[in-house]
Motif scaffolding. Structure first.
Motif, PDB file in Angstrom:
ATOM      1  N   PRO A 166     -93.371 -25.593  57.725  1.00  0.00           N
ATOM      2  CA  PRO A 166     -92.025 -26.248  57.153  1.00  0.00           C
ATOM      3  C   PRO A 166     -92.038 -27.373  55.914  1.00  0.00           C
ATOM      4  O   PRO A 166     -91.376 -27.963  55.696  1.00  0.00           O
ATOM      5  N   GLN A 167     -93.418 -27.962  55.461  1.00  0.00           N
ATOM      6  CA  GLN A 167     -94.310 -28.241  54.337  1.00  0.00           C
ATOM      7  C   GLN A 167     -93.396 -27.316  53.679  1.00  0.00           C
ATOM      8  O   GLN A 167     -94.733 -26.748  53.466  1.00  0.00           O
ATOM      9  N   GLU A 168     -93.354 -28.021  51.903  1.00  0.00           N
ATOM     10  CA  GLU A 168     -93.112 -27.236  50.645  1.00  0.00           C
ATOM     11  C   GLU A 168     -94.487 -27.149  50.308  1.00  0.00           C
ATOM     12  O   GLU A 168     -95.031 -27.947  50.279  1.00  0.00           O
ATOM     13  N   GLY A 169     -95.339 -26.220  50.091  1.00  0.00           N
ATOM     14  CA  GLY A 169     -97.024 -25.947  49.393  1.00  0.00           C
ATOM     15  C   GLY A 169     -97.870 -25.551  50.910  1.00  0.00           C
ATOM     16  O   GLY A 169     -98.986 -26.027  50.573  1.00  0.00           O
ATOM     17  N   ALA A 170     -97.315 -25.959  52.142  1.00  0.00           N
ATOM     18  CA  ALA A 170     -98.355 -25.997  53.217  1.00  0.00           C
ATOM     19  C   ALA A 170     -99.126 -24.286  52.610  1.00  0.00           C
ATOM     20  O   ALA A 170    -101.011 -24.665  52.812  1.00  0.00           O
ATOM     21  N   ALA A 171     -98.445 -23.292  51.959  1.00  0.00           N
ATOM     22  CA  ALA A 171     -99.595 -22.088  52.438  1.00  0.00           C
ATOM     23  C   ALA A 171    -100.569 -22.518  51.067  1.00  0.00           C
ATOM     24  O   ALA A 171    -101.529 -22.322  50.852  1.00  0.00           O
ATOM     25  N   GLN A 172    -100.359 -23.446  49.933  1.00  0.00           N
ATOM     26  CA  GLN A 172    -101.252 -23.473  49.047  1.00  0.00           C
ATOM     27  C   GLN A 172    -101.861 -24.092  49.585  1.00  0.00           C
ATOM     28  O   GLN A 172    -103.718 -24.095  49.607  1.00  0.00           O
ATOM     29  N   GLU A 173    -101.997 -25.611  50.364  1.00  0.00           N
ATOM     30  CA  GLU A 173    -102.750 -26.275  50.895  1.00  0.00           C
ATOM     31  C   GLU A 173    -103.778 -25.731  51.946  1.00  0.00           C
ATOM     32  O   GLU A 173    -104.928 -25.546  51.685  1.00  0.00           O
ATOM     33  N   ALA A 174    -102.913 -24.407  52.766  1.00  0.00           N
ATOM     34  CA  ALA A 174    -103.834 -24.104  53.595  1.00  0.00           C
ATOM     35  C   ALA A 174    -105.434 -23.454  52.908  1.00  0.00           C
ATOM     36  O   ALA A 174    -105.924 -23.239  53.030  1.00  0.00           O
ATOM     37  N   ALA A 175    -104.235 -22.601  51.713  1.00  0.00           N
ATOM     38  CA  ALA A 175    -105.111 -21.403  51.029  1.00  0.00           C
ATOM     39  C   ALA A 175    -106.468 -22.654  50.348  1.00  0.00           C
ATOM     40  O   ALA A 175    -107.800 -22.061  49.948  1.00  0.00           O
ATOM     41  N   ARG A 176    -106.234 -23.632  49.857  1.00  0.00           N
ATOM     42  CA  ARG A 176    -106.990 -24.582  49.270  1.00  0.00           C
ATOM     43  C   ARG A 176    -108.207 -24.662  50.518  1.00  0.00           C
ATOM     44  O   ARG A 176    -109.212 -24.706  49.675  1.00  0.00           O
TER      45      ARG A 176
ATOM     46  N   LEU B 288    -101.501 -14.916  49.792  1.00  0.00           N
ATOM     47  CA  LEU B 288    -100.642 -14.689  48.288  1.00  0.00           C
ATOM     48  C   LEU B 288     -99.472 -15.645  49.444  1.00  0.00           C
ATOM     49  O   LEU B 288     -98.972 -16.081  50.010  1.00  0.00           O
ATOM     50  N   THR B 289     -99.257 -17.236  48.396  1.00  0.00           N
ATOM     51  CA  THR B 289     -98.651 -18.469  48.460  1.00  0.00           C
ATOM     52  C   THR B 289     -97.140 -18.177  48.203  1.00  0.00           C
ATOM     53  O   THR B 289     -96.649 -18.681  48.323  1.00  0.00           O
ATOM     54  N   GLY B 290     -97.108 -17.324  46.781  1.00  0.00           N
ATOM     55  CA  GLY B 290     -95.757 -17.666  46.094  1.00  0.00           C
ATOM     56  C   GLY B 290     -95.872 -16.975  45.159  1.00  0.00           C
ATOM     57  O   GLY B 290     -96.772 -15.459  45.321  1.00  0.00           O
ATOM     58  N   ILE B 291     -94.268 -16.217  44.822  1.00  0.00           N
ATOM     59  CA  ILE B 291     -94.540 -14.964  43.915  1.00  0.00           C
ATOM     60  C   ILE B 291     -95.159 -15.106  42.296  1.00  0.00           C
ATOM     61  O   ILE B 291     -95.570 -14.091  42.227  1.00  0.00           O
ATOM     62  N   ALA B 292     -95.375 -15.842  42.245  1.00  0.00           N
ATOM     63  CA  ALA B 292     -95.693 -16.757  40.848  1.00  0.00           C
ATOM     64  C   ALA B 292     -98.034 -15.519  40.739  1.00  0.00           C
ATOM     65  O   ALA B 292     -98.583 -15.221  40.264  1.00  0.00           O
ATOM     66  N   ASP B 293     -98.302 -15.200  42.599  1.00  0.00           N
ATOM     67  CA  ASP B 293     -99.298 -15.126  42.570  1.00  0.00           C
ATOM     68  C   ASP B 293     -99.256 -13.631  42.526  1.00  0.00           C
ATOM     69  O   ASP B 293    -100.466 -12.464  42.492  1.00  0.00           O
ATOM     70  N   LEU B 294     -98.225 -12.641  42.478  1.00  0.00           N
ATOM     71  CA  LEU B 294     -98.205 -10.969  41.959  1.00  0.00           C
ATOM     72  C   LEU B 294     -97.705 -11.131  40.591  1.00  0.00           C
ATOM     73  O   LEU B 294     -96.162 -11.546  40.323  1.00  0.00           O
ATOM     74  N   ASP B 295     -97.254 -10.319  39.965  1.00  0.00           N
ATOM     75  CA  ASP B 295     -97.371  -9.374  38.577  1.00  0.00           C
ATOM     76  C   ASP B 295     -96.311  -8.080  39.314  1.00  0.00           C
ATOM     77  O   ASP B 295     -96.147  -7.994  40.680  1.00  0.00           O
ATOM     78  N   ARG B 296     -95.696  -7.771  38.384  1.00  0.00           N
ATOM     79  CA  ARG B 296     -94.682  -6.411  37.860  1.00  0.00           C
ATOM     80  C   ARG B 296     -95.417  -5.444  38.605  1.00  0.00           C
ATOM     81  O   ARG B 296     -94.692  -4.748  39.748  1.00  0.00           O
ATOM     82  N   GLN B 297     -96.839  -5.232  38.341  1.00  0.00           N
ATOM     83  CA  GLN B 297     -96.989  -4.139  38.465  1.00  0.00           C
ATOM     84  C   GLN B 297     -97.993  -4.345  41.072  1.00  0.00           C
ATOM     85  O   GLN B 297     -97.810  -2.732  40.828  1.00  0.00           O
ATOM     86  N   ASP B 298     -98.147  -5.062  40.800  1.00  0.00           N
ATOM     87  CA  ASP B 298     -98.547  -5.712  42.703  1.00  0.00           C
ATOM     88  C   ASP B 298     -97.829  -5.357  42.917  1.00  0.00           C
ATOM     89  O   ASP B 298     -97.114  -4.746  44.292  1.00  0.00           O
TER      90      ASP B 298
END
Ligand code: NCD
Length: 304
Positions: A109-119, A9-19
Motif C-alpha cells: 500500500p505504500q508508494e515507493g515500496a518496490a523501490q525500497e525492497a529493490a534497494r 522493475l519498480t516503475g515505467i522509468a526502468d523501461l525504454d521504448r525498445q524494452d
C-alpha cells in the motif's frame, strides 16, 4: 535496452521504448503457450508477496510462472498472515524471501515500496512491482499497452482518454508514463473534482497534447481509447466524501466512435455498468486475460 535481466522493475522509468516493444512482442509469442511443452523457467521459484488485495495481478503472475514451468510460493495477505503481523520490516521480509525464491512480485500500500525492497535486496534477486499504493503499476500498464497494440497494431498516433480517479489510480500513472515513449495524437483527461492527475503526469507524456475535458461523452466522441478507472476509495483521505463516478452510459456509448475501444484494469464499480459488456468495443476481459502472456514475458526476461 534499459531493463537488464536479473534486475528489478519498480516503475515505467526502468523501461525504454525498445524494452516495451520487445515485451509486447514476447507476450504475443507467449499467448496460447502451455506448460509443460515449454518450461523455460523449470526449477525456478517465483514468490508473490502481497500486502494488499488482488485477484488479477497475483493470480496472473502465478499462472504465468506455472505455465513457464516455475514453482510459486505465495503470501496473499502479507499484512495478516506473514511475520509482518509481528512487526517485521519490508526490508527484512524481502531479504528473507530472497533466500527462498528467484524473483519477488510485490504489492504494497505504500508508494515507493518496490523501490525500497529493490534497494534492500541490492542485485540479489529482482523485485517486480505489482502495485505500490497510489504510485505505479507497471505490469498492468504493459498489459494494457499490449492489449492496445494487439487491437490497433500500433500505439503511435492514438488518442487515449483516461477517466476516473487519475489522482490515486496507479494504473493510469504507469500507462501514461509508458505511452510517453510513443507519439500519441493526444491524451484527454476526465476526472471528478479533487481526483485530477498529479502534476507530473502531463510531463511523463512526452510531446502529446494533454487536454482536460469535463464531459465524458464529449471526450468519448474524439477518442480511440476510453480507459476507465475505479475511484480508489481506500486511498482517499479519512473523512473525505468520495465524488460520484463518471459512468459509461448510453450517451457515452453513442458518442464513442465504432473503431474505439473501452479498457478498464478492473475491478469495476458503478463507472462501468455490465450493460457495456456486450458492446463490441468493450475489450476489458481480453485485457485481463492478457495479463498472463505479458507476465510470462516479464518473468522470462527477469529470470529466464
Ligand atoms: C488495479 C490496481 O490494483 O491498481 N487493479 C489491477 O491490478 N488490475 C486497479 C484498481 O484496483 O482499481
Amino acid at each position: 535496452m534499459k531493463w537488464l535481466p536479473n534486475t528489478s522493475l519498480t516503475g515505467i522509468a526502468d523501461l525504454d521504448r525498445q524494452d516495451i516493444d520487445q515485451l509486447m512482442a514476447a507476450a504475443g509469442q507467449m499467448a496460447g503457450a502451455r506448460a509443460p511443452a515449454m518450461a523455460p523457467l523449470a526449477g525456478r521459484i517465483v514468490a508473490t508477496l502481497f500486502y494488499e488485495a488482488s485477484t488479477r495481478t497475483r493470480l496472473s503472475f502465478e499462472a504465468a510462472a506455472l505455465r513457464l514451468g516455475a514453482h510459486v510460493v505465495s503470501v496473499a495477505d502479507a499484512t495478516g498472515s506473514s511475520s509482518v503481523a509481528k512487526g517485521e520490516s519490508l526490508a527484512d521480509t524481502v531479504r528473507i524471501v530472497s533466500a527462498y525464491a528467484d524473483a519477488i512480485v510485490l504489492r504494497h500500500p505504500q508508494e515507493g515500496a518496490a523501490q525500497e525492497a529493490a534497494r534492500a535486496l541490492g542485485d540479489r534477486i529482482p523485485v517486480i512491482n505489482g502495485g505500490d499504493g497510489a504510485g505505479e503499476h507497471p505490469t498492468q500498464a504493459l498489459t494494457d499497452a499490449y492489449t492496445l497494440h494487439q487491437h490497433f497494431g500500433r500505439l503511435d498516433g492514438l488518442t487515449v482518454t483516461f477517466v476516473g480517479d487519475l489522482r490515486y489510480g496507479r494504473t493510469v500513472h504507469s500507462l501514461a508514463a509508458l505511452l510517453g515513449s510513443y507519439a500519441l495524437r493526444a491524451v484527454q483527461l476526465v476526472a471528478p473534482e479533487g481526483l485530477d492527475a498529479p502534476g507530473g503526469l502531463a510531463g511523463s507524456l512526452g510531446t502529446a497534447p494533454v487536454i482536460h475535458i469535463s464531459s465524458l461523452a464529449e471526450a468519448a466522441a474524439t477518442t480511440d481509447v476510453l480507459y476507465m478507472t475505479r475511484i480508489q476509495h481506500e486511498r482517499l483521505p479519512a473523512g473525505a466524501t468520495p465524488p460520484g463516478p463518471l459512468r459509461v452510459d448510453r450517451a457515452v456509448l453513442d458518442a464513442l466512435p465504432a473503431s474505439s475501444v473501452i479498457l478498464h484494469p478492473l475491478p469495476r464499480k458503478d463507472e462501468l455498468p455490465t450493460l457495456v459488456d456486450d458492446d463490441p468495443r468493450a475489450i476489458y476481459f481480453q485485457q485481463a486475460a492478457n495479463g498472463v502472456p505479458m507476465r510470462m514475458a516479464l518473468l522470462t526476461h527477469a529470470i529466464g
